[in-house]
Design a protein around this motif. Structure first.
Motif, PDB file in Angstrom:
ATOM      1  N   SER A 190      -5.901   5.830 -17.447  1.00  0.00           N
ATOM      2  CA  SER A 190      -4.979   4.720 -17.246  1.00  0.00           C
ATOM      3  C   SER A 190      -5.664   3.417 -17.631  1.00  0.00           C
ATOM      4  O   SER A 190      -6.783   3.160 -17.214  1.00  0.00           O
ATOM      5  CB  SER A 190      -4.555   4.664 -15.775  1.00  0.00           C
ATOM      6  OG  SER A 190      -3.863   3.460 -15.533  1.00  0.00           O
ATOM      7  N   PRO A 191      -4.997   2.580 -18.434  1.00  0.00           N
ATOM      8  CA  PRO A 191      -5.575   1.272 -18.733  1.00  0.00           C
ATOM      9  C   PRO A 191      -5.351   0.273 -17.598  1.00  0.00           C
ATOM     10  O   PRO A 191      -5.792  -0.867 -17.690  1.00  0.00           O
ATOM     11  CB  PRO A 191      -4.826   0.840 -19.994  1.00  0.00           C
ATOM     12  CG  PRO A 191      -3.530   1.567 -19.944  1.00  0.00           C
ATOM     13  CD  PRO A 191      -3.749   2.831 -19.166  1.00  0.00           C
ATOM     14  N   TYR A 192      -4.667   0.683 -16.538  1.00  0.00           N
ATOM     15  CA  TYR A 192      -4.315  -0.249 -15.464  1.00  0.00           C
ATOM     16  C   TYR A 192      -5.242  -0.046 -14.275  1.00  0.00           C
ATOM     17  O   TYR A 192      -5.744   1.051 -14.057  1.00  0.00           O
ATOM     18  CB  TYR A 192      -2.858  -0.046 -15.045  1.00  0.00           C
ATOM     19  CG  TYR A 192      -1.952  -0.017 -16.240  1.00  0.00           C
ATOM     20  CD1 TYR A 192      -1.684  -1.185 -16.948  1.00  0.00           C
ATOM     21  CD2 TYR A 192      -1.424   1.184 -16.697  1.00  0.00           C
ATOM     22  CE1 TYR A 192      -0.885  -1.147 -18.085  1.00  0.00           C
ATOM     23  CE2 TYR A 192      -0.624   1.221 -17.831  1.00  0.00           C
ATOM     24  CZ  TYR A 192      -0.363   0.055 -18.522  1.00  0.00           C
ATOM     25  OH  TYR A 192       0.409   0.083 -19.644  1.00  0.00           O
ATOM     26  N   VAL A 193      -5.450  -1.090 -13.508  1.00  0.00           N
ATOM     27  CA  VAL A 193      -6.326  -0.980 -12.341  1.00  0.00           C
ATOM     28  C   VAL A 193      -5.664  -1.623 -11.127  1.00  0.00           C
ATOM     29  O   VAL A 193      -4.776  -2.466 -11.247  1.00  0.00           O
ATOM     30  CB  VAL A 193      -7.703  -1.661 -12.569  1.00  0.00           C
ATOM     31  CG1 VAL A 193      -8.490  -0.938 -13.656  1.00  0.00           C
ATOM     32  CG2 VAL A 193      -7.539  -3.127 -12.902  1.00  0.00           C
ATOM     33  N   VAL A 194      -6.117  -1.186  -9.950  1.00  0.00           N
ATOM     34  CA  VAL A 194      -5.768  -1.882  -8.716  1.00  0.00           C
ATOM     35  C   VAL A 194      -7.041  -2.590  -8.255  1.00  0.00           C
ATOM     36  O   VAL A 194      -8.079  -2.460  -8.872  1.00  0.00           O
ATOM     37  CB  VAL A 194      -5.262  -0.901  -7.627  1.00  0.00           C
ATOM     38  CG1 VAL A 194      -3.948  -0.275  -8.045  1.00  0.00           C
ATOM     39  CG2 VAL A 194      -6.293   0.178  -7.346  1.00  0.00           C
ATOM     40  N   GLY A 195      -6.966  -3.319  -7.177  1.00  0.00           N
ATOM     41  CA  GLY A 195      -8.161  -3.990  -6.662  1.00  0.00           C
ATOM     42  C   GLY A 195      -7.957  -5.490  -6.640  1.00  0.00           C
ATOM     43  O   GLY A 195      -6.965  -6.017  -7.147  1.00  0.00           O
ATOM     44  N   HIS A 196      -8.960  -6.174  -6.031  1.00  0.00           N
ATOM     45  CA  HIS A 196      -8.780  -7.603  -5.783  1.00  0.00           C
ATOM     46  C   HIS A 196      -8.668  -8.444  -7.045  1.00  0.00           C
ATOM     47  O   HIS A 196      -8.049  -9.498  -7.033  1.00  0.00           O
ATOM     48  CB  HIS A 196      -9.924  -8.111  -4.907  1.00  0.00           C
ATOM     49  CG  HIS A 196      -9.799  -7.620  -3.495  1.00  0.00           C
ATOM     50  ND1 HIS A 196      -8.686  -7.870  -2.730  1.00  0.00           N
ATOM     51  CD2 HIS A 196     -10.622  -6.870  -2.734  1.00  0.00           C
ATOM     52  CE1 HIS A 196      -8.838  -7.304  -1.543  1.00  0.00           C
ATOM     53  NE2 HIS A 196     -10.001  -6.679  -1.526  1.00  0.00           N
ATOM     54  N   SER A 197      -9.272  -7.982  -8.153  1.00  0.00           N
ATOM     55  CA  SER A 197      -9.205  -8.811  -9.356  1.00  0.00           C
ATOM     56  C   SER A 197      -7.896  -8.592 -10.109  1.00  0.00           C
ATOM     57  O   SER A 197      -7.593  -9.293 -11.056  1.00  0.00           O
ATOM     58  CB  SER A 197     -10.383  -8.522 -10.281  1.00  0.00           C
ATOM     59  OG  SER A 197     -10.190  -7.257 -10.887  1.00  0.00           O
ATOM     60  N   SER A 198      -7.099  -7.573  -9.706  1.00  0.00           N
ATOM     61  CA  SER A 198      -5.816  -7.346 -10.370  1.00  0.00           C
ATOM     62  C   SER A 198      -4.721  -7.890  -9.466  1.00  0.00           C
ATOM     63  O   SER A 198      -4.969  -8.213  -8.316  1.00  0.00           O
ATOM     64  CB  SER A 198      -5.592  -5.846 -10.565  1.00  0.00           C
ATOM     65  OG  SER A 198      -5.237  -5.254  -9.344  1.00  0.00           O
ATOM     66  N   SER A 199      -3.489  -7.993  -9.996  1.00  0.00           N
ATOM     67  CA  SER A 199      -2.430  -8.350  -9.044  1.00  0.00           C
ATOM     68  C   SER A 199      -1.578  -7.140  -8.760  1.00  0.00           C
ATOM     69  O   SER A 199      -0.399  -7.264  -8.458  1.00  0.00           O
ATOM     70  CB  SER A 199      -1.611  -9.538  -9.544  1.00  0.00           C
ATOM     71  OG  SER A 199      -1.752  -9.668 -10.919  1.00  0.00           O
ATOM     72  N   ASN A 200      -2.172  -5.954  -8.858  1.00  0.00           N
ATOM     73  CA  ASN A 200      -1.432  -4.726  -8.608  1.00  0.00           C
ATOM     74  C   ASN A 200      -1.687  -4.204  -7.200  1.00  0.00           C
ATOM     75  O   ASN A 200      -2.828  -3.947  -6.825  1.00  0.00           O
ATOM     76  CB  ASN A 200      -1.859  -3.656  -9.626  1.00  0.00           C
ATOM     77  CG  ASN A 200      -1.462  -4.040 -11.040  1.00  0.00           C
ATOM     78  OD1 ASN A 200      -0.396  -4.622 -11.249  1.00  0.00           O
ATOM     79  ND2 ASN A 200      -2.316  -3.728 -12.003  1.00  0.00           N
ATOM     80  N   HIS A 201      -0.630  -4.082  -6.436  1.00  0.00           N
ATOM     81  CA  HIS A 201      -0.721  -3.545  -5.071  1.00  0.00           C
ATOM     82  C   HIS A 201       0.442  -2.584  -4.877  1.00  0.00           C
ATOM     83  O   HIS A 201       1.461  -2.957  -4.311  1.00  0.00           O
ATOM     84  CB  HIS A 201      -0.685  -4.674  -4.039  1.00  0.00           C
ATOM     85  CG  HIS A 201      -1.833  -5.615  -4.185  1.00  0.00           C
ATOM     86  ND1 HIS A 201      -3.071  -5.352  -3.653  1.00  0.00           N
ATOM     87  CD2 HIS A 201      -1.939  -6.780  -4.852  1.00  0.00           C
ATOM     88  CE1 HIS A 201      -3.894  -6.336  -3.975  1.00  0.00           C
ATOM     89  NE2 HIS A 201      -3.245  -7.217  -4.703  1.00  0.00           N
ATOM     90  N   PRO A 202       0.292  -1.348  -5.386  1.00  0.00           N
ATOM     91  CA  PRO A 202       1.448  -0.438  -5.420  1.00  0.00           C
ATOM     92  C   PRO A 202       2.008  -0.118  -4.043  1.00  0.00           C
ATOM     93  O   PRO A 202       3.203   0.145  -3.922  1.00  0.00           O
ATOM     94  CB  PRO A 202       0.871   0.819  -6.076  1.00  0.00           C
ATOM     95  CG  PRO A 202      -0.613   0.723  -5.903  1.00  0.00           C
ATOM     96  CD  PRO A 202      -0.921  -0.738  -5.926  1.00  0.00           C
ATOM     97  N   GLU A 203       1.157  -0.125  -3.047  1.00  0.00           N
ATOM     98  CA  GLU A 203       1.640   0.319  -1.736  1.00  0.00           C
ATOM     99  C   GLU A 203       2.372  -0.811  -1.044  1.00  0.00           C
ATOM    100  O   GLU A 203       2.916  -0.641   0.003  1.00  0.00           O
ATOM    101  CB  GLU A 203       0.478   0.808  -0.878  1.00  0.00           C
ATOM    102  CG  GLU A 203      -0.476  -0.242  -0.387  1.00  0.00           C
ATOM    103  CD  GLU A 203      -1.308  -0.922  -1.450  1.00  0.00           C
ATOM    104  OE1 GLU A 203      -1.972  -1.909  -1.134  1.00  0.00           O
ATOM    105  OE2 GLU A 203      -1.285  -0.504  -2.635  1.00  0.00           O
TER     106      GLU A 203
END
Ligand code: C2O
Ligand code: CU
Length: 639
Positions: free
Chosen positions: A626-639
């Motif tokens: 996956s080229p996508y990431v979660v974590g503090h430096s991303s704005s991705n928070h799936p849950e």
């Protein structure tokens, strides 16, 4: 039954610890009468705890072994010693209200019983399952060390206490440190579970397929019609009876616009985010889209920020009832309104009434579709009716159909027995629907009124009648509760599997991103530290899902439906495929999944609050990255 026993066991475990600790306290304070009373209570409640464990064992509870072999002996053995050693001295002191003369050995036995009782609490709320060697050592030390220190002299005990405190702090510090969400986390480069107890480090596949390439398939042939929709996510004030709720909406409405397409059509949905600051995605709940269309922030795409857009495309090959919702900050987003229904009609839909009925609770009000109250519809007798129930809430709902017999035509979009309607006629049966789940009910409209009742309420749900003024058929609903694993005609169940996984669901004290919580765990771990299940395309995989806690967990694998093999050891006699099934307290479900849709797929509890508090894992196909990431430096928070 098991659910009640588990709850009782938790309660009694806590009470036993409190009473033995109290007995130590009263004895040290030289309160003879109080000490004797508390000691007697401790012995009695310990006996109750033993009885509860025996009952759990007889009900076939999965986890009883650890209690019988470890945590019960740790309190029962020192408890007997304490009663025999301290009891007589306390009894002798009673009539004279004198200071009891309790020997050091008796106090040590009391302390050991208290330590053993506390280790029972630790075993339930902290260590959990599976029992590890370190866990056993910790529990035994909890029991023996304080007692040993009581027996020894002062200097030694200070040294011992300091060492024990240091060890505890080190353990807790380590748990805290390793729980913090990193700046970037790639779910494809994550520890993986290979099945059958083996595990490995992920991230070993370079090259391979990127999720960004697992998109919606071929561009439409020239001239091929495409069903295009546009959904705009925005904040909006929604009017409920007598009040206004600030909602997160698609196109200003809750639920969002219903999407209805024909089987075989190419569907294209453009998502715009007007002003949802948290970001938005579209996840097609229950629909096996290609992985790149699955709409999970940080796994299959980046969350769409305000002003952004994303175009989803998939072919609607599979008929049935589904729904869509945002999968960015999903616990809050769905609750506040970012969802809608998706229906894929067969090529030749039967005429009649075909109604989609999502149930959703917003701002404390339960909506039937968009209606706050009882939704009345006029339907001529003789009309074929199909009701598509969708539970978009975090908790299960209990449905009943008053005034007519009916059949279940589909569970979670899939027909019963994978084909048309072969399920028996039901009358008065109550239908429990898991969070995220769907049922299609079919019947022919009778002359009298029909009410779809939700959770036994008369003022909610749907009222169908020839004449809009009809009085609803009366409740209460007392029919049997339908077990979907026994509905439909039995089919041959697969018995050979390429891989097997066991998932133990629980609630335990854990650090979640550095914050101590009573979190929801799988195999004792919380997101993002739960190992992913690694599979290869084409494999048939068996999951054994066991609920060790006292709350139900509606489990939801993305991108696949699973076939129910057994529930609590009883083979399924129905033929049910599902994507949202509720594993109740103490329950064991076995399901089969055919790995036929490559990608990285989230699986989680669809009580989205539980997901946000840890209960999220992933099914990973070998070779997919996956080229996508979660974590503090991303704005991705799936849950
Ligand atoms: Cu409705 Cu991750 O799902
Ligand atoms: Cu849950």
């Amino acid at each position: 039954m098991t659910a009640r026993l588990i709850a009782l066991d938790l309660l009694v475990t806590l009470l036993v610890a409190a009473l033995w600790a109290g007995a130590v306290g009263c004895t040290l304070a030289r309160k003879a009468r109080a000490a004797l009373a508390v000691l007697v209570a401790a012995v009695l409640v310990t006996a109750v705890r033993v009885a509860v464990v025996v009952a759990l064992a007889r009900s076939g509870w999965w986890f009883v072994q650890e209690k019988v072999l470890l945590t019960l002996p740790l309190v029962v053995l020192p408890g007997i010693a304490a009663a025999l050693l301290a009891g007589p001295a306390l009894v002798r002191a009673w009539p004279r209200r004198a200071d009891p003369v309790v020997g050091r050995a008796a106090v040590a036995a009391l302390v050991a019983a208290a330590g053993g009782a506390v280790s029972g609490v630790l075993g339930v709320f902290v260590l959990g399952y599976p029992t590890t060697v370190i866990g056993v050592v910790v529990l035994v030390l909890c029991t023996l060390v304080p007692a040993g220190l009581t027996l020894s002299n002062g200097r030694l005990s200070r040294l011992g206490a300091a060492l024990a405190a240091a060890a505890l702090l080190a353990g807790a510090g380590n748990a805290w440190w390793s729980s913090r969400l990193p700046d970037r986390l790639d779910m494809a480069a994550h520890p993986v579970d290979l099945g059958g107890g083996a595990s490995a480090m992920g991230g070993h596949h370079h090259g391979g397929v990127s999720i960004a390439d697992l998109r919606g398939g071929p561009v439409p042939a020239p001239g091929e019609p495409v069903r295009r929709f546009t959904l705009t996510a925005r904040m909006a004030a929604v009017q409920l009876a007598g009040r206004t709720v600030e909602a997160w909406t698609f196109d200003g409405q809750v639920p969002g616009p219903p999407l209805r397409v024909r089987q075989g059509e190419l569907v294209e949905v453009t998502l715009h985010n007007a002003d949802i600051a948290a970001g938005v995605t579209l996840h097609w709940h229950g629909y096996p889209v290609p992985n790149g269309e699955d709409g999970v922030a940080g796994v299959t795409q980046d969350a769409v920020p305000p002003g952004g857009e994303f175009v989803y495309r998939f072919r609607a090959n599979q008929p049935g009832t589904y729904w869509y919702h945002s999968h960015q900050r999903s616990a809050e987003a769905v609750r506040r309104g970012l969802f809608g229904t998706l229906v894929v009609e067969p090529p030749d839909p039967t005429a009649g009434l075909d109604l989609t009925v999502p149930i959703h609770t917003i701002g404390g009000t339960m909506l039937t579709g968009a209606v706050d109250g009882l939704d009345r519809r006029s339907v001529p007798p003789g009309t074929p009716v199909r009701l598509r129930l969708v539970n978009t809430d975090d908790s299960p709902h209990m449905f009943a159909l008053r005034g007519t017999a009916f059949r279940l035509a589909a569970v979670d979009g899939a027909g019963i027995n994978g084909t048309g309607i072969t399920g028996a006629e039901l009358a008065g049966d109550r239908l429990p629907l898991a969070a995220g789940g769907r049922y299609d009910l079919v019947f022919t409209m009778p002359t009298g009124p029909v009410q779809l009742a939700v959770d036994g309420r008369n003022d909610r749900g749907l009222l169908l009648s020839a004449d809009l003024t009809a009085t609803p058929p009366p409740g209460p609903d007392v029919g049997p509760v339908l077990d979907i694993t026994r509905y439909g005609t039995a089919q041959a169940l697969p018995s050979r599997f390429d891989r097997e996984f066991t998932l133990v669901l629980d609630r335990q004290l854990r650090f979640l991103d550095g914050v101590p919580r009573s979190a929801y765990t799988v195999g004792g771990r919380v997101y993002p530290n739960i190992p992913s299940q690694l599979v290869r395309e084409g494999e048939l995989v068996r999951f054994t899902i066991v609920n060790r806690g006292s709350e139900p967990h509606p489990m939801h694998p993305h991108g696949h439906r699973v076939q129910v093999l057994s529930r609590n050891g009883v083979p399924a006699t129905g033929a049910v495929w599902t994507d949202s099934f509720e594993v109740g307290p103490g329950e064991v479900w076995q399901v089969a999944l055919r790995a036929d849709n490559p990608g990285i797929w989230m699986s989680h509890c669809h009580n989205l609050k539980h997901a946000a508090e840890g209960m999220v894992l992933h099914l990973i196909y070998d070779g997919v990255r996956s080229p996508y990431v979660v974590g503090h430096s991303s704005s991705n928070h799936p849950e």
